[in-house]
Design a protein around this motif. Structure first.
Motif, short mmCIF file in Angstrom:
data_model
loop_
_atom_site.label_atom_id
_atom_site.label_comp_id
_atom_site.label_asym_id
_atom_site.label_seq_id
_atom_site.Cartn_x
_atom_site.Cartn_y
_atom_site.Cartn_z
N SER A 68 0.81 -1.22 0.00
CA SER A 68 0.00 0.00 0.00
C SER A 68 0.84 1.27 0.00
N ASN A 69 2.12 1.16 0.41
CA ASN A 69 2.97 2.35 0.43
C ASN A 69 3.79 2.51 -0.84
N SER A 70 3.75 1.52 -1.71
CA SER A 70 4.48 1.61 -2.98
C SER A 70 3.51 2.03 -4.08
N THR A 71 3.10 3.29 -4.04
CA THR A 71 2.10 3.77 -4.99
C THR A 71 2.70 3.92 -6.38
N ASP A 72 1.82 3.90 -7.36
CA ASP A 72 2.20 4.12 -8.75
C ASP A 72 3.15 3.06 -9.29
N MET A 73 3.07 1.85 -8.76
CA MET A 73 3.80 0.73 -9.32
C MET A 73 3.14 -0.57 -8.85
N PHE A 74 3.42 -1.64 -9.57
CA PHE A 74 2.83 -2.94 -9.27
C PHE A 74 3.81 -3.71 -8.39
N ALA A 75 3.78 -3.41 -7.07
CA ALA A 75 4.72 -4.00 -6.12
C ALA A 75 3.99 -5.04 -5.27
N VAL A 76 4.33 -6.30 -5.45
CA VAL A 76 3.59 -7.40 -4.83
C VAL A 76 4.14 -7.72 -3.44
N ASP A 77 3.24 -7.79 -2.47
CA ASP A 77 3.60 -8.09 -1.08
C ASP A 77 3.72 -9.60 -0.91
N ILE A 101 -2.05 -7.65 -35.33
CA ILE A 101 -1.02 -6.87 -34.66
C ILE A 101 0.26 -7.69 -34.69
N VAL A 102 1.32 -7.11 -35.22
CA VAL A 102 2.63 -7.74 -35.18
C VAL A 102 3.39 -7.12 -34.01
N PHE A 103 3.59 -7.90 -32.95
CA PHE A 103 4.24 -7.36 -31.76
C PHE A 103 5.73 -7.16 -31.99
N ASP A 104 6.27 -6.19 -31.27
CA ASP A 104 7.68 -5.85 -31.37
C ASP A 104 8.41 -6.21 -30.07
N THR A 105 8.15 -5.43 -29.03
CA THR A 105 8.80 -5.68 -27.75
C THR A 105 7.83 -5.45 -26.59
N LEU A 106 8.16 -6.03 -25.46
CA LEU A 106 7.49 -5.73 -24.20
C LEU A 106 8.58 -5.30 -23.22
N SER A 107 8.47 -4.07 -22.74
CA SER A 107 9.46 -3.56 -21.80
C SER A 107 8.77 -3.13 -20.51
N LEU A 108 9.51 -3.17 -19.42
CA LEU A 108 9.00 -2.73 -18.14
C LEU A 108 10.17 -2.48 -17.20
N ASP A 109 9.94 -1.64 -16.19
CA ASP A 109 10.92 -1.39 -15.15
C ASP A 109 10.62 -2.33 -13.99
N VAL A 110 11.58 -3.16 -13.61
CA VAL A 110 11.37 -4.10 -12.51
C VAL A 110 12.19 -3.64 -11.31
N SER A 111 11.65 -3.87 -10.12
CA SER A 111 12.30 -3.41 -8.88
C SER A 111 12.22 -4.50 -7.82
N ILE A 112 13.12 -4.40 -6.84
CA ILE A 112 13.07 -5.27 -5.69
C ILE A 112 12.81 -4.43 -4.45
N PHE A 113 12.06 -5.02 -3.51
CA PHE A 113 11.61 -4.32 -2.32
C PHE A 113 11.93 -5.16 -1.08
N ASN A 114 12.03 -4.47 0.06
CA ASN A 114 12.14 -5.21 1.31
C ASN A 114 10.74 -5.58 1.80
N ASN A 115 10.66 -6.23 2.94
CA ASN A 115 9.37 -6.71 3.41
C ASN A 115 8.45 -5.62 3.91
N SER A 116 8.95 -4.39 3.95
CA SER A 116 8.11 -3.25 4.32
C SER A 116 7.57 -2.52 3.10
N GLY A 117 7.97 -2.99 1.93
CA GLY A 117 7.49 -2.36 0.70
C GLY A 117 8.34 -1.20 0.22
#
Length: 233
Positions: A68-77, A101-117
């Motif tokens: 809940s404290n990691s707003t604006d990103m998909f951060a899974v607890d 649709i001929v797809f090209d790429t899928l990109s995303l920013d991935v992050s790591i979090f501690n247990n507090s988010g």
């Protein structure tokens, strides 16, 4: 006469060679406003539709929450080292108003979090996998090792941009694919998430019935023959 012939021919060649397609962003989201869950994700959709609800799950198909404290990103607890992998399915449906649709790429920013988010201050092991399903059939699979092992030290950045090359994967109009993203890692506790999802590709319009380039070429040839006949007379 030859000048008119050249101008008319150039116009038809230009028409017939023009591709009714444009490379573009097919689907994207920066997950603005996502906090605690992903029940109302805002997407930018071009020639596709996607559900606004994303449901991350563990290997036993139990639904998971977002921090809940990691707003604006998909951060899974969910600690992927202690509790195992998690995955999320994104069902992309192509509009029936396009050919494909001929797809090209899928990109995303991935992050790591501690247990507090909060974002980690030391490197943890993390891999992200992408598998794409056509119904129950897997048509694409790839894994990227984002962070390799537990590393401490100044200057570590806990966010990395990754990109999957979709190798011209084609989605026909009216059909859908399931994009499954899986986070995994070993050694040292950590949680994971992603942001700035961007799926790019080329949409192709349906062939036009009323304006046909080959038909226009036939009409041009017939008109030029009539013009040549009249000139000789």
């Amino acid at each position: 006469m030859f000048k008119k012939f050249f101008q008319a021919t150039l116009a038809v060649v230009t028409l017939s060679s023009a591709l009714p397609a444009s490379a573009a962003v097919i689907l994207s989201s920066d997950f603005t406003g996502t906090s605690g869950d992903a029940s109302n994700v805002t997407w930018t959709e071009n020639d596709v539709s996607v559900t606004n609800t994303l449901d991350p799950q563990d290997s036993s198909l139990n639904s998971l929450d977002l921090f809940s404290n990691s707003t604006d990103m998909f951060a899974v607890d969910h600690n992927i080292h202690n509790s195992g992998d998690w995955f999320v399915d994104i069902v992309v449906s192509a509009s029936s108003l396009i050919q494909d649709i001929v797809f090209d790429t899928l990109s995303l920013d991935v992050s790591i979090f501690n247990n507090s988010g909060n974002l980690q201050t030391a490197q943890r092991d993390l891999s992200f996998s992408l598998e794409i399903f056509d119904g129950l059939t897997s048509v694409f699979s790839d894994t990227i090792d984002v962070f390799n092992g537990n590393v401490s030290g100044a200057g570590f950045v806990p966010t990395e941009n990754i990109e999957f090359d979709l190798l011209g994967l084609i989605l026909d109009g009216g059909d859908d694919y399931t994009f499954r993203l899986t986070a995994s890692g070993t050694g040292g506790g950590n949680n994971a998430g992603f942001d700035n999802f961007l799926l790019s590709g080329t949409s192709t319009a349906l062939p036009s019935v009323s304006v046909s380039a080959p038909g226009s070429l036939v009409m041009l040839v017939m008109s030029l023959l009539m013009l040549a006949f009249r000139t000789r007379k």
